[in-house]
Design a protein around this motif. Structure first.
Motif, PDB file in Angstrom:
ATOM      1  N   THR A  22       0.850  -1.191   0.000  1.00  0.00           N
ATOM      2  CA  THR A  22       0.000   0.000   0.000  1.00  0.00           C
ATOM      3  C   THR A  22       0.884   1.239   0.000  1.00  0.00           C
ATOM      4  N   ASP A  23       0.281   2.380  -0.268  1.00  0.00           N
ATOM      5  CA  ASP A  23       1.049   3.633  -0.260  1.00  0.00           C
ATOM      6  C   ASP A  23       1.695   3.869   1.104  1.00  0.00           C
ATOM      7  N   LYS A  24       0.934   3.581   2.161  1.00  0.00           N
ATOM      8  CA  LYS A  24       1.469   3.779   3.511  1.00  0.00           C
ATOM      9  C   LYS A  24       2.635   2.842   3.778  1.00  0.00           C
ATOM     10  N   GLU A  25       2.535   1.609   3.338  1.00  0.00           N
ATOM     11  CA  GLU A  25       3.624   0.654   3.534  1.00  0.00           C
ATOM     12  C   GLU A  25       4.865   1.055   2.757  1.00  0.00           C
TER      13      GLU A  25
END
Length: 209
Positions: free
Chosen positions: A146-149
């Motif tokens: 994900t973008d956060k990861e």
């Protein structure tokens, strides 16, 4: 003439009445001798002195966008980060250098989105973050994340990258080999208060505190 920010003056009054004498600033007037340098992000939410509960004179702190360290470049350019490292190591004789990143870093987010519109003429942030481009490109390729990861991964890999760059400074490399200087990595999560430190293998773990 514009008035000086009132909140800062109020803070100064509080400082003089509660902390100046208590924290023994007068004893520091003749010089400083911190044992640790911290290279941190200039994000207002990630102040090393606050996170590590240190008093005046205990840390030599350098803050820049995304806590980056460039490679050793002895050219005719103006290198603020390199100048601070040179002073801390060769004049102050610090025993530790900590590269401290943090969660939700805006500079790291910009590195992951290099096609974003520059904030202003000159695009100083874009140029500064470009030193991280090879690592950012590698992280961006992991589409399963994900973008956060991806952002968290780059925040931590950036710390490793800065440590590698720090070791291109001849005196850092020499003193580290002689056991007179130790280089560390750390990552602070603003949302939880968690501190993660890097071990000798480059992995991040939470210390027992």
């Amino acid at each position: 003439m514009h008035r000086f920010p009132a909140a800062l003056l109020d803070g100064y009054r509080s400082f003089m009445s509660e902390r100046y004498e208590q924290q023994k600033y007068r004893t520091l007037a003749d010089g400083q001798s911190p044992e640790t340098m911290v290279i941190a992000c200039c994000d207002s939410r990630a102040a090393p002195e606050t996170i590590f509960s240190t008093g005046p004179g205990e840390l030599f702190v350098l803050r820049n966008v995304a806590n980056l360290v460039p490679t050793f470049q002895p050219d005719g350019g103006q290198h603020g980060t390199s100048a601070a490292i040179e002073f801390a190591v060769n004049s102050l004789g610090v025993k530790n250098i900590v590269i401290m990143g943090h969660g939700r870093c805006g500079g790291i987010r910009a590195a992951l989105d290099p096609v974003g519109k520059p904030l202003a003429q000159g695009d100083f942030i874009g140029k500064w973050m470009s030193m991280l481009s090879p690592v950012a490109d590698e992280v961006s390729a992991y589409k399963i994340l994900t973008d956060k990861e991806r952002q968290t991964m780059l925040e931590r890999l950036s710390i490793r990258n800065s440590i590698n760059n720090l070791r291109t400074f001849p005196y850092v490399r020499q003193l580290e080999a002689e056991g007179k200087l130790t280089v560390h990595g750390a990552w602070f999560d603003i949302s939880t208060g968690e501190l993660w430190v890097m071990d000798v293998n480059g992995d991040f773990e939470r210390p027992v505190v």
